[in-house]
Design a protein around this motif. Structure first.
Motif, PDB file in Angstrom:
ATOM      1  N   GLY A  59       0.800  -1.220   0.000  1.00  0.00           N
ATOM      2  CA  GLY A  59       0.000   0.000   0.000  1.00  0.00           C
ATOM      3  C   GLY A  59       0.834   1.271   0.000  1.00  0.00           C
ATOM      4  O   GLY A  59       0.318   2.364  -0.222  1.00  0.00           O
ATOM      5  N   ARG A 104      -1.411  -1.520   3.929  1.00  0.00           N
ATOM      6  CA  ARG A 104      -2.564  -2.387   3.682  1.00  0.00           C
ATOM      7  C   ARG A 104      -2.018  -3.717   3.170  1.00  0.00           C
ATOM      8  O   ARG A 104      -0.859  -3.834   2.809  1.00  0.00           O
ATOM      9  N   HIS A 105      -2.878  -4.711   3.140  1.00  0.00           N
ATOM     10  CA  HIS A 105      -2.481  -6.039   2.696  1.00  0.00           C
ATOM     11  C   HIS A 105      -2.932  -6.256   1.260  1.00  0.00           C
ATOM     12  O   HIS A 105      -4.002  -5.783   0.851  1.00  0.00           O
TER      13      HIS A 105
END
Length: 159
Positions: A59, A104-105
């Motif tokens: 991200g 984020r993933h």
């Protein structure tokens, strides 16, 4: 025997004593930590690849701040047991600085989780060898981009 060459750039991003890593399933399915980065698309520049891959997997947007080195490895299968592959991996290790984005993933990609890890905790993680190699390059900063225990090959015309 089938030959395969894979070129993949990765980023070492260290901030406040922590290293940014992504988690990926290993060959046996066990999760292992990897550097953000990965395979180049045909025609893509490695510099653009590492920036794209870091964003996809974590991200974050990065600025590439240096070239730490190159890591090369070769795996040759044993045709007697049905493994007929000669694979060479060429990994380009960059240093990167986070310039934007939010952690984020990745969804639907090669990794499933991204996190910051204290540098002194990295040795206890289940990780691929490249993480250790890249951290050594980051710490030692060899001028030729190669670690001391992997000497630079002699040139053909050297005695």
């Amino acid at each position: 025997m089938r030959r395969n060459l894979r070129v993949a750039p990765y980023a070492v991003c260290v901030r406040d004593g922590q290293l940014l890593l992504a988690r990926s399933p290993g060959p046996d399915g066990t999760p292992e930590w990897v550097l953000p980065g990965g395979g180049m698309e045909h025609g893509e520049d490695p510099y653009d690849t590492v920036r794209r891959e870091v964003t996809e997997e974590t991200g974050y947007r990065i600025e590439v701040t240096g070239l730490l080195g190159i890591d090369s490895h070769r795996l040759v299968g044993d045709p007697r047991v049905g493994r007929r592959l000669d694979h060479q991996g060429l990994r380009i290790i960059y240093e990167g600085e986070i310039t934007g984005g939010e952690l984020r993933h990745e969804v639907g990609g090669s990794t499933d989780f991204a996190a910051w890890h204290d540098l002194d905790a990295v040795p206890a993680l289940t990780r691929i060898r490249l993480v250790d190699t890249a951290l050594r390059l980051w710490r030692e900063r060899p001028p030729h981009g190669r670690l001391a225990d992997r000497p630079v090959p002699r040139q053909m015309n050297e005695g």
